[in-house]
Write a protein that holds these residues in place. Structure first.
Motif, PDB file in Angstrom:
ATOM      1  N   ASP A 163      -2.179 -39.259 -15.715  1.00  0.00           N
ATOM      2  CA  ASP A 163      -2.911 -37.901 -15.895  1.00  0.00           C
ATOM      3  C   ASP A 163      -2.964 -37.634 -17.494  1.00  0.00           C
ATOM      4  O   ASP A 163      -4.201 -37.292 -17.909  1.00  0.00           O
ATOM      5  N   ALA A 164      -2.168 -38.037 -18.367  1.00  0.00           N
ATOM      6  CA  ALA A 164      -2.271 -37.835 -19.816  1.00  0.00           C
ATOM      7  C   ALA A 164      -2.629 -38.893 -20.327  1.00  0.00           C
ATOM      8  O   ALA A 164      -2.474 -40.212 -19.883  1.00  0.00           O
ATOM      9  N   VAL A 173       4.529 -33.127 -25.720  1.00  0.00           N
ATOM     10  CA  VAL A 173       3.134 -32.523 -25.541  1.00  0.00           C
ATOM     11  C   VAL A 173       2.319 -33.676 -24.898  1.00  0.00           C
ATOM     12  O   VAL A 173       2.211 -34.923 -25.344  1.00  0.00           O
ATOM     13  N   GLU A 174       1.624 -33.200 -23.868  1.00  0.00           N
ATOM     14  CA  GLU A 174       0.717 -34.189 -23.111  1.00  0.00           C
ATOM     15  C   GLU A 174      -0.700 -34.001 -23.359  1.00  0.00           C
ATOM     16  O   GLU A 174      -1.178 -32.712 -23.304  1.00  0.00           O
ATOM     17  N   LYS A 228      -7.382 -31.165 -23.011  1.00  0.00           N
ATOM     18  CA  LYS A 228      -6.389 -30.052 -22.776  1.00  0.00           C
ATOM     19  C   LYS A 228      -5.055 -30.482 -23.032  1.00  0.00           C
ATOM     20  O   LYS A 228      -5.000 -31.915 -23.341  1.00  0.00           O
ATOM     21  N   TYR A 229      -4.136 -29.845 -23.192  1.00  0.00           N
ATOM     22  CA  TYR A 229      -2.933 -30.221 -23.577  1.00  0.00           C
ATOM     23  C   TYR A 229      -1.904 -29.280 -22.565  1.00  0.00           C
ATOM     24  O   TYR A 229      -2.153 -28.234 -22.244  1.00  0.00           O
ATOM     25  N   LYS A 230      -0.632 -30.191 -22.601  1.00  0.00           N
ATOM     26  CA  LYS A 230       0.681 -29.511 -21.805  1.00  0.00           C
ATOM     27  C   LYS A 230       1.677 -29.396 -22.685  1.00  0.00           C
ATOM     28  O   LYS A 230       2.108 -30.641 -23.244  1.00  0.00           O
ATOM     29  N   SER A 231       2.455 -28.396 -22.771  1.00  0.00           N
ATOM     30  CA  SER A 231       3.839 -28.410 -23.758  1.00  0.00           C
ATOM     31  C   SER A 231       5.148 -28.427 -22.653  1.00  0.00           C
ATOM     32  O   SER A 231       4.943 -27.514 -21.659  1.00  0.00           O
ATOM     33  N   LEU A 232       5.835 -29.204 -22.931  1.00  0.00           N
ATOM     34  CA  LEU A 232       7.293 -29.241 -22.354  1.00  0.00           C
ATOM     35  C   LEU A 232       8.090 -29.026 -23.277  1.00  0.00           C
ATOM     36  O   LEU A 232       8.451 -29.772 -24.192  1.00  0.00           O
ATOM     37  N   GLU A 272      -4.660 -34.398 -23.090  1.00  0.00           N
ATOM     38  CA  GLU A 272      -5.856 -35.333 -22.278  1.00  0.00           C
ATOM     39  C   GLU A 272      -6.998 -35.350 -23.002  1.00  0.00           C
ATOM     40  O   GLU A 272      -7.402 -34.249 -23.726  1.00  0.00           O
TER      41      GLU A 272
END
Length: 153
Positions: free
Chosen positions: A101-102, A67-68, A133-137, A70
């Motif tokens: 970015d994160a 999880v990234e 915000k978050y980004k899931s990988l 921000e």
């Protein structure tokens, strides 16, 4: 730290249960001298802790997600609180404060997507003022998983 210490560290990273007498044979020292070196490596902080590495799938943690995150701001007090929150979250296996970015990258181990969604709901509810915000990988396959560090010259 000399080459004998490095060899001992290398051996212990592969198997921390190996008896000192076996290590002693490899490094050509007596078992007691080897035990003293191991104790010194612990005392000096080169060995931070000895742990059991649990197979995630064996305990039902079949889903690994990076999880990234921000965040909104980087005020010291806010970051300290946020880092304590992350440290207490049982789903978070590892967490790094990063450049790029994160702002944070988390390694999250959960049973399934429902458990992950519950984690994200808690995160966004309890840390809504901080998380932008978050980004899931989602990890599809583990290619390499190791905690070992190269210690040999």
């Amino acid at each position: 730290m000399d080459n004998i210490d490095r060899t001992i560290l290398s051996i212990l990273q592969e198997n921390a249960d190996i008896p000192a007498r076996s290590i002693a044979e490899t490094v050509n020292l007596s078992p007691s001298a080897t035990e003293r070196r191991i104790a010194r490596l612990k005392q000096e902080g080169l060995i931070e802790k000895v742990v059991a590495i649990v197979n995630p799938k064996a305990v039902g943690r079949t889903l690994t997600i990076l999880v990234e995150l921000e965040i909104q701001n980087e005020h010291r007090h806010t970051l300290d609180q946020f880092q304590r929150w992350l440290g207490a979250a049982p789903e978070v296996q590892s967490c790094w404060y990063v450049t790029g970015d994160a702002d944070y990258v988390l390694l999250v181990a959960v049973r399934d997507l429902d458990e992950y969604n519950h984690f994200i709901d808690r995160l966004m509810e309890q840390q809504q003022a901080l998380v932008r915000k978050y980004k899931s990988l989602v990890a599809l396959k583990t290619v390499k998983h190791s905690l070992s560090l190269s210690v040999l010259p």
